[in-house]
Write a protein that holds these residues in place. Structure first.
Motif, PDB file in Angstrom:
ATOM      1  N   UNK A   5       0.827  -1.199   0.000  1.00  0.00           N
ATOM      2  CA  UNK A   5       0.000   0.000   0.000  1.00  0.00           C
ATOM      3  C   UNK A   5       0.870   1.261   0.000  1.00  0.00           C
ATOM      4  N   UNK A   6       0.505   2.202  -0.880  1.00  0.00           N
ATOM      5  CA  UNK A   6       1.247   3.457  -0.987  1.00  0.00           C
ATOM      6  C   UNK A   6       0.281   4.634  -0.975  1.00  0.00           C
ATOM      7  N   UNK A   7       0.683   5.709  -0.314  1.00  0.00           N
ATOM      8  CA  UNK A   7      -0.121   6.932  -0.325  1.00  0.00           C
ATOM      9  C   UNK A   7       0.072   7.623  -1.677  1.00  0.00           C
ATOM     10  N   UNK A   8      -1.038   7.982  -2.303  1.00  0.00           N
ATOM     11  CA  UNK A   8      -1.004   8.700  -3.567  1.00  0.00           C
ATOM     12  C   UNK A   8      -1.408  10.137  -3.291  1.00  0.00           C
ATOM     13  N   UNK A   9      -0.528  11.059  -3.571  1.00  0.00           N
ATOM     14  CA  UNK A   9      -0.769  12.459  -3.229  1.00  0.00           C
ATOM     15  C   UNK A   9      -1.629  13.140  -4.296  1.00  0.00           C
ATOM     16  N   UNK A  10      -2.835  12.602  -4.484  1.00  0.00           N
ATOM     17  CA  UNK A  10      -3.774  13.163  -5.453  1.00  0.00           C
ATOM     18  C   UNK A  10      -5.196  12.905  -4.984  1.00  0.00           C
ATOM     19  N   UNK A  11      -6.138  13.654  -5.537  1.00  0.00           N
ATOM     20  CA  UNK A  11      -7.547  13.386  -5.275  1.00  0.00           C
ATOM     21  C   UNK A  11      -7.988  12.183  -6.100  1.00  0.00           C
ATOM     22  N   UNK A  12      -8.950  11.448  -5.571  1.00  0.00           N
ATOM     23  CA  UNK A  12      -9.443  10.272  -6.283  1.00  0.00           C
ATOM     24  C   UNK A  12     -10.065  10.684  -7.623  1.00  0.00           C
ATOM     25  N   UNK A  13     -10.691  11.846  -7.668  1.00  0.00           N
ATOM     26  CA  UNK A  13     -11.295  12.340  -8.909  1.00  0.00           C
ATOM     27  C   UNK A  13     -10.232  12.578  -9.977  1.00  0.00           C
ATOM     28  N   UNK A  14      -9.076  13.120  -9.570  1.00  0.00           N
ATOM     29  CA  UNK A  14      -7.992  13.380 -10.525  1.00  0.00           C
ATOM     30  C   UNK A  14      -7.388  12.072 -11.025  1.00  0.00           C
TER      31      UNK A  14
END
Length: 253
Positions: free
Chosen positions: A181-190
């Motif tokens: 698991x990795x944190x993605x520094x973006x909004x789910x919509x993007x």
């Protein structure tokens, strides 16, 4: 309000009809047309429709071909699974659109937008040429890699290696097929807008799933579905009744 649906997939037209009736039971579906030919035959005789929902890709061609043969002044909301080039074109030309699989909230917003505006005085076919040119351009290059933080380094993770994205307490994470698991520094919509819709689908507000991660789909109460994935997720991943048909269609691509 009277509506005509132009859609060659029975499941898609039934789902759209269901959503429209759910949003406003007073909307009357005049007819469902499934081809360029049947649409030209129908519209050449005139129509009482206040609004047309029209899929771009039909069994016998592109729906824009309809406008080459008949003149339509009725407002059109296009439904499409096409790339961002087309979507930008719809906005520029002031033609509304719904991206497939159709979301009930977006459909309701489009209908309300139509109701709040007067009919366009300019025939829709006058706005089509630019759309056709853009649709003939090369497909969008979808996101292939996400650069993620891991301890004291940055790791490139291939998009195709991500089984699903999900949001939890405001944090978006990507889980790989190896269950990392990795944190993605973006909004789910993007993230949703960057992904290939044939491979990834946002099945609810919380999840975007890779089709290769789907282990099975089980029926749930009230027409809902439960999607089981690999690697497994700790909680049920539920698909609403409104989206159930689209999820099944997406898995059948």
């Amino acid at each position: 309000m009277k509506v005509v649906i132009v859609e060659d997939e029975i499941a898609a037209s039934e789902n759209l009809t269901y959503l429209i009736n759910t949003i406003d039971p007073n909307i009357e579906i005049l007819t469902v047309l499934d081809s360029v030919k049947s649409s030209v035959d129908y519209f050449s005789k005139g129509t009482e429709a206040d609004l047309i929902f029209m899929d771009i890709h039909l069994a016998d061609g592109i729906s824009f071909e309809i406008f080459e043969q008949v003149s339509l002044s009725t407002p059109v909301i296009f439904t499409t699974a096409y790339d961002q080039y087309a979507i930008k074109a719809f906005k520029v030309n002031s033609i509304d659109y719904l991206l497939k699989p159709i979301n009930e909230e977006e459909l309701e917003e489009a209908i309300n937008k139509f109701k709040s505006q007067s009919k366009s005085e300019q025939p829709v076919d006058n706005q089509i040429e630019g759309l056709m040119q853009l649709l003939q351009t090369k497909n969008k290059a979808y996101k292939t890699t996400y650069l993620v933080h891991h301890r004291d380094e940055l790791l490139p993770i291939k998009t195709e290696d991500i089984a699903y994205f999900y949001i939890e307490t405001g944090i978006v994470k990507g889980v790989t097929f190896t269950n990392k698991s990795y944190i993605i520094d973006k909004k789910l919509e993007d993230i949703e807008s960057e992904l290939n819709p044939e491979l990834f689908y946002r099945i609810n507000r919380q999840f975007i799933i890779n089709r290769n991660a789907v282990a099975n789909i089980k029926f749930y109460f009230n027409g809902k579905l439960i999607v089981n994935v690999n690697p497994p997720f700790s909680e049920r991943i539920v698909v609403s009744k409104a989206k159930a048909s689209d999820v099944k269609n997406w898995m059948n691509l």
